[in-house]
Scaffold this active site. Structure first.
Site, PDB file in Angstrom:
ATOM      1  N   ASP A 180       0.764  -1.048   0.289  1.00  0.00           N
ATOM      2  CA  ASP A 180       0.147   0.113  -0.522  1.00  0.00           C
ATOM      3  C   ASP A 180       0.655   1.154  -0.362  1.00  0.00           C
ATOM      4  OD1 ASP A 180      -2.960   1.409   0.070  1.00  0.00           O
ATOM      5  OD2 ASP A 180      -2.750   0.860   2.240  1.00  0.00           O
ATOM      6  N   HIS A 240       1.984   3.239  -8.977  1.00  0.00           N
ATOM      7  CA  HIS A 240       1.997   1.749  -9.053  1.00  0.00           C
ATOM      8  C   HIS A 240       3.444   1.271  -9.527  1.00  0.00           C
ATOM      9  CE1 HIS A 240      -1.752   2.178  -7.433  1.00  0.00           C
ATOM     10  NE2 HIS A 240      -2.338   2.946  -8.673  1.00  0.00           N
ATOM     11  N   LEU A 273       9.824 -21.632  -4.471  1.00  0.00           N
ATOM     12  CA  LEU A 273       8.647 -20.556  -3.423  1.00  0.00           C
ATOM     13  C   LEU A 273       7.326 -20.835  -3.753  1.00  0.00           C
ATOM     14  CD1 LEU A 273       8.006 -17.449  -1.470  1.00  0.00           C
ATOM     15  CD2 LEU A 273       9.166 -16.644  -3.693  1.00  0.00           C
TER      16      LEU A 273
END
Ligand code: IPE
Ligand code: IPE
Ligand code: MG
Length: 251
Positions: free
Chosen positions: A22, A39, A133
């Protein structure tokens, strides 16, 4: 950096980390730029956190990229975010392969633009045998919507006599969540100073350690991740027990 890593290596790391990325918009605003600039710069942080997790042996990383509520943002912002998703997937496939990372998604993927769905399906397919992962992207994800779907699907099974009401337990609920293949979240990080969950993994964070930092997402780097993990390692997870009981288990 190496010192942080060797400090981390002394203690167990969280098995599953979830991140609420965020602060992109506010980061850009501070620089006098449009939100989308934030972004775009956030992608560097995504790469840093993925790499950082791979380096210290994290098994599961789940990143909140777009919420069900984010559809209500200005049309142009939504469109640009979707375009960014497609271009990043194309660009990052090589990095995922190199680091043996498997891509997974949670959320209402059918709501995404076709192009994004196709790109996601391709990267998921190509990385399906990777095993270091598991990177899960939460896209058009909302925890309440997820839980509503769980209830609908379980109810259907009960109505069709595939399941008895008495059989419904936590495990069955887990198996119907988008996250059915993932373990519980151990550690949740939120950047940008907001101290809320914003409809992310409500069921899955029941016993997660929460970590809030004022750093905006585009400024978040490997060092920030490693420092957060060191704080996690210094916490005592009691799961309802007493401190003394926990110390005994660790002896
Ligand atoms: C997070 O940054 C990215 C998404 C939610 C897609 P924001 O866009 O929410 O940035 P702020 O919170 O407005 O600063
Ligand atoms: C949460 O951030 C969603 C993502 C990070 C994708 P928001 O910026 O949408 O959350 P609120 O609206 O501030 O709670
Ligand atoms: Mg925000």
């Amino acid at each position: 950096m190496e010192q942080l890593k060797s400090q981390i290596a002394k203690n167990p790391v969280p098995n599953h980390i979830a991140v609420i990325m965020d602060g992109n918009g506010r980061w850009a605003k501070l620089k006098g730029k449009p939100r989308i600039f934030g972004h775009k710069n956030g992608i560097t942080s995504v790469r840093q956190v993925i790499e950082g997790c791979a380096e210290i042996g994290i098994n599961y990383l789940t990143m909140y990229a777009f919420s069900t509520e984010n559809w209500n943002r200005p049309k142009l912002e939504v469109k640009t975010l979707m375009a960014l998703l497609v271009s990043s997937l194309k660009k990052e496939l090589k990095t995922l392969q190199k680091n043996n990372i498997k891509l997974n998604t949670i959320g209402n993927i059918e709501n995404l633009p076709k192009k994004a769905q196709i790109e996601l399906a391709e990267v998921i397919e190509k990385t399906k045998n990777n095993s270091t992962l598991t990177l899960t992207l939460a896209l058009s994800y909302g925890s309440r919507e997820e839980i509503v779907n769980v209830i609908k699907n379980i109810s259907k099974k009960v109505v069709n006599n595939q399941l008895n009401v008495e059989e419904i337990d936590e495990k069955i609920i887990n198996n119907h969540l988008y996250t059915f293949s993932l373990p519980d979240v151990d550690f949740m990080i939120r950047t940008s100073g907001e101290k809320r969950i914003s409809n992310f993994l409500l069921w899955q964070i029941a016993y997660a350690e929460l970590y809030f930092t004022d750093t905006f997402w585009p400024d978040f780097r490997k060092e920030n991740l490693f420092n957060a993990i060191i704080e996690y390692q210094n916490r005592e997870r009691r799961f309802g027990k007493t401190s003394e009981q926990i110390e005994k288990i660790n002896e």
